[in-house]
Design a protein around this motif. Structure first.
Motif, PDB file in Angstrom:
ATOM      1  N   PRO A  41      22.276  61.534   3.078  1.00 56.30           N
ATOM      2  CA  PRO A  41      23.423  61.526   2.157  1.00 56.30           C
ATOM      3  C   PRO A  41      24.763  61.324   2.833  1.00 56.30           C
ATOM      4  N   LEU A  42      24.855  61.573   4.141  1.00 56.45           N
ATOM      5  CA  LEU A  42      26.117  61.350   4.834  1.00 56.45           C
ATOM      6  C   LEU A  42      26.566  59.894   4.744  1.00 56.45           C
ATOM      7  N   VAL A  43      25.602  58.978   4.727  1.00 58.98           N
ATOM      8  CA  VAL A  43      25.950  57.558   4.643  1.00 58.98           C
ATOM      9  C   VAL A  43      26.689  57.278   3.341  1.00 58.98           C
ATOM     10  N   ARG A  44      26.204  57.860   2.256  1.00 59.64           N
ATOM     11  CA  ARG A  44      26.811  57.609   0.953  1.00 59.64           C
ATOM     12  C   ARG A  44      28.204  58.233   0.865  1.00 59.64           C
ATOM     13  N   TYR A  45      28.381  59.407   1.430  1.00 63.51           N
ATOM     14  CA  TYR A  45      29.657  60.098   1.337  1.00 63.51           C
ATOM     15  C   TYR A  45      30.703  59.527   2.293  1.00 63.51           C
ATOM     16  N   LEU A  46      30.277  59.087   3.454  1.00 55.57           N
ATOM     17  CA  LEU A  46      31.231  58.609   4.449  1.00 55.57           C
ATOM     18  C   LEU A  46      31.678  57.181   4.187  1.00 55.57           C
ATOM     19  N   GLY A  47      30.775  56.323   3.695  1.00 53.56           N
ATOM     20  CA  GLY A  47      31.097  54.922   3.521  1.00 53.56           C
ATOM     21  C   GLY A  47      31.006  54.156   4.825  1.00 53.56           C
ATOM     22  N   ALA A  71      33.315  52.578   6.696  1.00 51.75           N
ATOM     23  CA  ALA A  71      34.319  52.907   7.714  1.00 51.75           C
ATOM     24  C   ALA A  71      34.025  54.272   8.332  1.00 51.75           C
ATOM     25  N   GLY A  72      33.632  55.230   7.501  1.00 54.80           N
ATOM     26  CA  GLY A  72      33.324  56.551   8.023  1.00 54.80           C
ATOM     27  C   GLY A  72      32.131  56.546   8.952  1.00 54.80           C
ATOM     28  N   VAL A  73      31.102  55.755   8.589  1.00 58.01           N
ATOM     29  CA  VAL A  73      29.923  55.653   9.449  1.00 58.01           C
ATOM     30  C   VAL A  73      30.290  55.040  10.787  1.00 58.01           C
ATOM     31  N   ASN A  74      31.164  54.020  10.778  1.00 60.05           N
ATOM     32  CA  ASN A  74      31.570  53.387  12.031  1.00 60.05           C
ATOM     33  C   ASN A  74      32.311  54.380  12.934  1.00 60.05           C
ATOM     34  N   VAL A  75      33.194  55.185  12.318  1.00 63.99           N
ATOM     35  CA  VAL A  75      33.887  56.216  13.096  1.00 63.99           C
ATOM     36  C   VAL A  75      32.887  57.222  13.656  1.00 63.99           C
ATOM     37  N   LEU A  76      31.906  57.610  12.816  1.00 64.21           N
ATOM     38  CA  LEU A  76      30.896  58.579  13.244  1.00 64.21           C
ATOM     39  C   LEU A  76      30.067  58.023  14.398  1.00 64.21           C
ATOM     40  N   VAL A  77      29.750  56.728  14.334  1.00 62.45           N
ATOM     41  CA  VAL A  77      28.970  56.091  15.403  1.00 62.45           C
ATOM     42  C   VAL A  77      29.733  56.154  16.720  1.00 62.45           C
ATOM     43  N   ARG A  78      31.010  55.776  16.689  1.00 55.52           N
ATOM     44  CA  ARG A  78      31.797  55.765  17.923  1.00 55.52           C
ATOM     45  C   ARG A  78      31.967  57.167  18.489  1.00 55.52           C
ATOM     46  N   LEU A  79      32.269  58.123  17.618  1.00 54.26           N
ATOM     47  CA  LEU A  79      32.466  59.492  18.076  1.00 54.26           C
ATOM     48  C   LEU A  79      31.170  60.081  18.619  1.00 54.26           C
ATOM     49  N   SER A  80      30.056  59.848  17.897  1.00 57.81           N
ATOM     50  CA  SER A  80      28.764  60.372  18.342  1.00 57.81           C
ATOM     51  C   SER A  80      28.346  59.748  19.663  1.00 57.81           C
ATOM     52  N   ALA A  81      28.632  58.443  19.836  1.00 58.63           N
ATOM     53  CA  ALA A  81      28.276  57.770  21.086  1.00 58.63           C
ATOM     54  C   ALA A  81      29.045  58.368  22.260  1.00 58.63           C
ATOM     55  N   PHE A  82      30.334  58.653  22.050  1.00 58.85           N
ATOM     56  CA  PHE A  82      31.136  59.258  23.126  1.00 58.85           C
ATOM     57  C   PHE A  82      30.614  60.650  23.470  1.00 58.85           C
ATOM     58  N   ILE A  83      30.289  61.429  22.430  1.00 62.41           N
ATOM     59  CA  ILE A  83      29.740  62.768  22.664  1.00 62.41           C
ATOM     60  C   ILE A  83      28.419  62.665  23.416  1.00 62.41           C
ATOM     61  N   LEU A  84      27.599  61.663  23.057  1.00 66.43           N
ATOM     62  CA  LEU A  84      26.310  61.485  23.706  1.00 66.43           C
ATOM     63  C   LEU A  84      26.485  61.169  25.192  1.00 66.43           C
ATOM     64  N   VAL A  85      27.472  60.326  25.516  1.00 63.70           N
ATOM     65  CA  VAL A  85      27.755  60.036  26.929  1.00 63.70           C
ATOM     66  C   VAL A  85      28.161  61.310  27.665  1.00 63.70           C
TER      67      VAL A  85
END
Length: 223
Positions: free
Chosen positions: A176-182, A184-198
């Motif tokens: 459901p996060l995909v539907r709520y974030l949209g 642009a929100g998913v793209n921000v989440l991807v970048r932030l999650s990738a940085f945290i993962l590094v």
């Protein structure tokens, strides 16, 4: 009964904060952004299944396998940290996907292949979780084949099953996060999650290197 309950709680309480399925759910969502909801739900089942058996193997046989190959836990942490860092860097470079939906058969095949690496190992069950499982499994009962020992093993397996169910629930309902974030929100989440993962990968690798350096500074004295 108290020892059986303690064995269950030891496994569950020891591994749940390290596996942290709730915290890993956004990372899972970022890595499966190109998948359909059906494919993501299937991946959640496969990752939970793989995680259960990986933790079972690490708990019951991990210390024996590492001893057989002469591998130490700090080395496992360094290698796992490198894998996590590489995965995060790749995701940070590529972003939220190529912008097109893959063919259904190709996506299903890729989802099945990716369910173990990188989604199960090292994203969900990483070097930290494997180290904890190895530590828990290293405490063997004096009579490993007695009825009491079998009850303790069964309680430990129930604890691992509870961890697997928590992984499935966290990943399955990350959709459901995909539907709520949209988009642009998913793209921000991807970048932030990738940085945290590094950052997580570097931290895991650094902890392994620190343990190795500590072993070099304090070598075992030979008789």
């Amino acid at each position: 009964m108290n020892e059986i309950a303690s064995a269950f709680l030891l496994v569950f309480a020891g591994l749940f904060p390290v596996v942290n399925p709730l915290g890993a759910a956004p990372l899972f969502l970022s890595l499966t952004v190109d998948c359909t909801p059906q494919q993501r739900a299937r991946l959640a089942r496969l990752v939970a299944f793989n995680s259960f058996w990986l933790l079972v193997g690490s708990t019951l046989f991990g210390s024996l396998i590492l001893e057989f190959f002469g591998i130490s836990i700090p080395v496992v942490r360094v290698a796992g940290g490198l894998l996590v860092t590489a995965m995060g860097w790749k995701l940070l470079s590529e972003g939220a996907g190529s912008g097109h939906e893959p063919l259904r058969d190709e996506a299903d095949a890729r989802a099945a292949n990716d369910s173990f690496y990188p989604l199960t190992l090292p994203l969900t069950v990483g070097p930290g979780a494997i180290s904890v499982a190895l530590t828990i499994g290293s405490h063997h009962p004096s009579d490993p084949f007695g009825a009491h020992a079998m009850m303790l093993v069964a309680a430990a397996l129930l604890g691992l099953l509870a961890i697997a169910l928590a992984i499935y629930g966290s990943y399955r309902f990350a959709v459901p996060l995909v539907r709520y974030l949209g988009e642009a929100g998913v793209n921000v989440l991807v970048r932030l999650s990738a940085f945290i993962l590094v950052c997580i990968g570097i931290q895991i690798g650094w902890s392994g290197l620190s343990a190795l350096f500590a072993g070099l500074q304090h070598p075992i004295a030979l008789p």
